[in-house]
Scaffold this motif. Structure first.
Motif, PDB file in Angstrom:
ATOM      1  N   ILE A  36      73.188  64.983  53.050  1.00 46.43           N
ATOM      2  CA  ILE A  36      71.778  64.585  53.097  1.00 46.43           C
ATOM      3  C   ILE A  36      71.267  64.686  54.534  1.00 46.43           C
ATOM      4  CG2 ILE A  36      70.153  62.720  52.604  1.00 46.43           C
ATOM      5  CD1 ILE A  36      72.113  61.734  50.450  1.00 46.43           C
ATOM      6  N   GLU A  37      72.104  64.245  55.478  1.00 45.45           N
ATOM      7  CA  GLU A  37      71.741  64.338  56.901  1.00 45.45           C
ATOM      8  C   GLU A  37      71.544  65.795  57.325  1.00 45.45           C
ATOM      9  OE1 GLU A  37      71.779  62.148  59.808  1.00 45.45           O
ATOM     10  OE2 GLU A  37      71.602  60.404  58.527  1.00 45.45           O
ATOM     11  N   HIS A  89      68.316  66.917  56.191  1.00 46.05           N
ATOM     12  CA  HIS A  89      67.292  66.205  56.954  1.00 46.05           C
ATOM     13  C   HIS A  89      67.107  66.827  58.330  1.00 46.05           C
ATOM     14  CE1 HIS A  89      64.948  62.868  58.493  1.00 46.05           C
ATOM     15  NE2 HIS A  89      65.775  62.792  59.519  1.00 46.05           N
ATOM     16  N   LEU A 145      70.485  64.691  42.296  1.00 46.97           N
ATOM     17  CA  LEU A 145      69.677  63.713  43.029  1.00 46.97           C
ATOM     18  C   LEU A 145      68.837  64.406  44.101  1.00 46.97           C
ATOM     19  CD1 LEU A 145      69.109  60.660  43.360  1.00 46.97           C
ATOM     20  CD2 LEU A 145      70.861  60.634  45.115  1.00 46.97           C
ATOM     21  N   LEU A 146      69.460  65.341  44.827  1.00 38.47           N
ATOM     22  CA  LEU A 146      68.730  66.066  45.863  1.00 38.47           C
ATOM     23  C   LEU A 146      67.560  66.828  45.251  1.00 38.47           C
ATOM     24  CD1 LEU A 146      71.654  67.443  48.048  1.00 38.47           C
ATOM     25  CD2 LEU A 146      69.889  65.878  48.798  1.00 38.47           C
ATOM     26  N   PHE A 192      64.644  64.758  44.695  1.00 33.63           N
ATOM     27  CA  PHE A 192      63.892  64.475  45.921  1.00 33.63           C
ATOM     28  C   PHE A 192      63.190  65.721  46.459  1.00 33.63           C
ATOM     29  CE2 PHE A 192      66.384  60.553  46.309  1.00 33.63           C
ATOM     30  CZ  PHE A 192      65.430  59.689  46.797  1.00 33.63           C
ATOM     31  N   TRP A 210      57.163  62.890  47.011  1.00 36.56           N
ATOM     32  CA  TRP A 210      57.950  61.844  47.683  1.00 36.56           C
ATOM     33  C   TRP A 210      57.496  61.634  49.114  1.00 36.56           C
ATOM     34  CZ3 TRP A 210      59.738  58.445  44.766  1.00 36.56           C
ATOM     35  CH2 TRP A 210      60.337  58.760  43.548  1.00 36.56           C
ATOM     36  N   PHE A 249      56.589  58.098  50.529  1.00 35.07           N
ATOM     37  CA  PHE A 249      57.340  57.479  51.627  1.00 35.07           C
ATOM     38  C   PHE A 249      56.523  57.355  52.903  1.00 35.07           C
ATOM     39  CE2 PHE A 249      61.128  58.949  49.076  1.00 35.07           C
ATOM     40  CZ  PHE A 249      61.312  57.690  48.533  1.00 35.07           C
ATOM     41  N   GLU A 258      59.599  61.195  56.921  1.00 31.63           N
ATOM     42  CA  GLU A 258      60.879  61.878  56.811  1.00 31.63           C
ATOM     43  C   GLU A 258      62.051  60.910  56.913  1.00 31.63           C
ATOM     44  OE1 GLU A 258      62.079  65.034  56.220  1.00 31.63           O
ATOM     45  OE2 GLU A 258      60.068  65.325  55.434  1.00 31.63           O
ATOM     46  N   GLU A 259      61.972  60.007  57.889  1.00 36.16           N
ATOM     47  CA  GLU A 259      63.059  59.044  58.064  1.00 36.16           C
ATOM     48  C   GLU A 259      63.133  58.087  56.876  1.00 36.16           C
ATOM     49  OE1 GLU A 259      65.439  58.946  60.413  1.00 36.16           O
ATOM     50  OE2 GLU A 259      64.581  60.732  61.327  1.00 36.16           O
ATOM     51  N   LYS A 302      62.259  58.769  53.882  1.00 35.73           N
ATOM     52  CA  LYS A 302      62.818  59.513  52.756  1.00 35.73           C
ATOM     53  C   LYS A 302      64.329  59.578  52.877  1.00 35.73           C
ATOM     54  CE  LYS A 302      62.271  63.991  50.552  1.00 35.73           C
ATOM     55  NZ  LYS A 302      61.627  65.298  50.702  1.00 35.73           N
ATOM     56  N   LEU A 303      64.798  59.808  54.095  1.00 35.47           N
ATOM     57  CA  LEU A 303      66.241  59.862  54.337  1.00 35.47           C
ATOM     58  C   LEU A 303      66.892  58.537  53.948  1.00 35.47           C
ATOM     59  CD1 LEU A 303      68.647  61.391  55.599  1.00 35.47           C
ATOM     60  CD2 LEU A 303      68.059  60.351  57.766  1.00 35.47           C
ATOM     61  N   HIS A 319      65.859  56.335  51.776  1.00 33.79           N
ATOM     62  CA  HIS A 319      65.869  56.142  50.329  1.00 33.79           C
ATOM     63  C   HIS A 319      66.844  57.089  49.642  1.00 33.79           C
ATOM     64  CE1 HIS A 319      62.800  53.099  49.931  1.00 33.79           C
ATOM     65  NE2 HIS A 319      62.209  53.669  50.948  1.00 33.79           N
ATOM     66  N   MET A 320      66.954  58.313  50.175  1.00 39.81           N
ATOM     67  CA  MET A 320      67.906  59.254  49.586  1.00 39.81           C
ATOM     68  C   MET A 320      69.326  58.710  49.704  1.00 39.81           C
ATOM     69  SD  MET A 320      66.611  62.868  50.997  1.00 39.81           S
ATOM     70  CE  MET A 320      67.060  64.223  49.967  1.00 39.81           C
TER      71      MET A 320
END
Lengths: 135, 279
Positions: A54-55, A58, A93-94, A97, B162, B166, B204-205, B207-208, B210-211
């Motif tokens: 996920i990071e 991001h 899940l990704l 999102f 999203w 967010f 963005e943060e 969202k991160l 919550h992900m």
């Protein structure tokens, strides 16, 4: 001066015992594959913390590939079995999102499968490129 | 019903079977209830149960681990207790579950019944040590219609949706703090070395955060909607928790809190698991 082509970044998390050696084998065998993959060595796909994936997205990765030993060949006996469960759930899940399906992949590559590794990277590259070009 | 509930707890406390009892009491107005912590057998008269008892009291079990506890649970909250026991947060012997039959709870802000109560199959609590009242379960199975509808969108639309949601998030962490399965004493969101999460509050943060939180509660989340109810800016977290429930059901045929003997999906594996999507 259009030298700054938008380059595709793929992060490859490869397990130390199979896929990392497999990637070495690819080079030894002079197989050609896209150099867009940046390899990070991990002890085992079972250690693959979904948080790191996920990071990676991001922080701007276009694609992520996680590769490990074939099921049953894991150096730690069962690590990749756990990964095999995490993968479909994380992908789903990704996607929920808004991270496209084409950006996240997993594969099994053993230490002797240099050719396969090149094929896998080509495939992942094609998918990520398709996403980037066509949205 | 309140009387019966009070009697059970009074007896448990008087006989020293439990150190603490956790239930509901009336708060500042007619529509508000809050968690009540009772230690004295003569103090049980303030315990109540009504349709505004929205909190999931399973949350407090991990905070009083060293004590023997009695906890008042709606049918849906029992799932949380079971899930925590499976994760070895406390043993079954240390907790007395008092199930209360529930006709569905209301959100006092809107006056409407929570969406999760519509197709509730645990109005009559299952697996409790004591049960108060009788409830009538819904025959219809749980549906994921809104999730299925959302999944039809393209990934671009989903991301936009999203991001908009967010942007509202103020990162108060209410969703995490109210979540019974988010019990890590050292949450990744608070860590600074390594800093997984920038402390800036931007879309963005957020969202991160919550992900990662959603990933962490996968297969453990009982879809109790505590996070959704607690959110001060109305982010539809239900859309996420329901997705988790749907995935657990579809990928691993797992329902959180339903069966004490089945391990959470990511804590175990099966050699015959599917690998259709793996290159």
């Amino acid at each position: 001066m259009e030298s700054k082509v938008k380059e595709i970044n793929i992060v490859g998390f490869l397990c130390n015992w199979c896929s990392y050696a497999g990637a070495d084998m690819t080079g030894l065998g002079r197989n050609i594959y896209p150099s867009n993959i940046k390899v990070i060595r991990i002890p085992c796909t079972g250690r693959m913390d979904p948080m790191m994936i996920i990071e990676a997205f991001h922080n701007g990765a276009d694609g992520v590939l996680v590769s490990g030993c074939h099921p049953g060949d894991c150096h730690y006996t069962e690590g990749n079995f756990y990964w095999r469960r995490r993968y479909p759930h994380l992908k789903s899940l990704l996607e929920h999102f808004g991270v496209d399906r084409r950006r996240f992949h997993a594969s099994w590559v053993s230490a002797s499968e240099g050719k396969k590794f090149a094929e896998v990277v080509k495939k992942v590259y094609a998918e990520v490129k398709d996403w980037k070009d066509n949205g | 019903m309140d009387k019966e509930l009070q009697e059970i707890i009074k007896k448990l406390l008087a006989e020293k079977k439990v150190d603490w009892a956790i239930g509901y009491e009336k708060a500042y107005d007619e529509l508000s209830t809050r968690p009540a912590f009772v230690q004295d057998a003569n103090d049980t008269a303030r315990l109540i149960f009504n349709k505004y008892c929205i909190n999931n009291l399973g949350l407090y079990l991990t905070k009083f681990k060293k004590n023997k506890l009695a906890v008042v649970c709606k049918g849906c909250d029992i799932a949380t207790v079971f899930e925590l026991i499976k994760e070895k947060q406390f043993s079954r012997e240390n907790v007395v579950v008092i199930g209360v039959a529930c006709e569905g709870v209301l959100d006092k802000k809107t006056g409407k019944q929570l969406e999760k109560c519509e197709n509730c199959r645990v109005k009559q609590p299952k697996g409790a040590d004591f049960t108060v009242g009788t409830g009538k379960d819904s025959a219809a199975p749980k549906n994921f219609l809104d999730v299925v509808e959302f999944e039809k969108k393209s990934s671009k639309e989903k991301a936009e949706f999203w991001n908009r949601q967010f942007e509202k998030c103020i990162r108060c962490y209410a969703c995490r703090n109210v979540c019974p399965v988010c019990y890590c004493p050292d949450c990744f969101a608070n860590r600074t070395m390594p800093e997984y999460l920038n402390k800036n509050v931007d879309a963005e943060e957020n969202k991160l955060f919550h992900m990662i939180r959603m990933q962490h509660v996968f297969g453990r989340c009982t879809d109790c909607k505590a996070c959704d109810t607690a959110c001060p800016v109305n982010i539809p977290l239900t859309l996420l928790t329901k997705k988790l429930a749907k995935d657990a059901k579809e990928l691993f045929n797992y329902e959180s809190g339903a069966d004490m003997d089945v391990l959470p999906p990511l804590s175990t594996y099966n050699e015959a698991d599917s690998e259709s999507d793996i290159l």
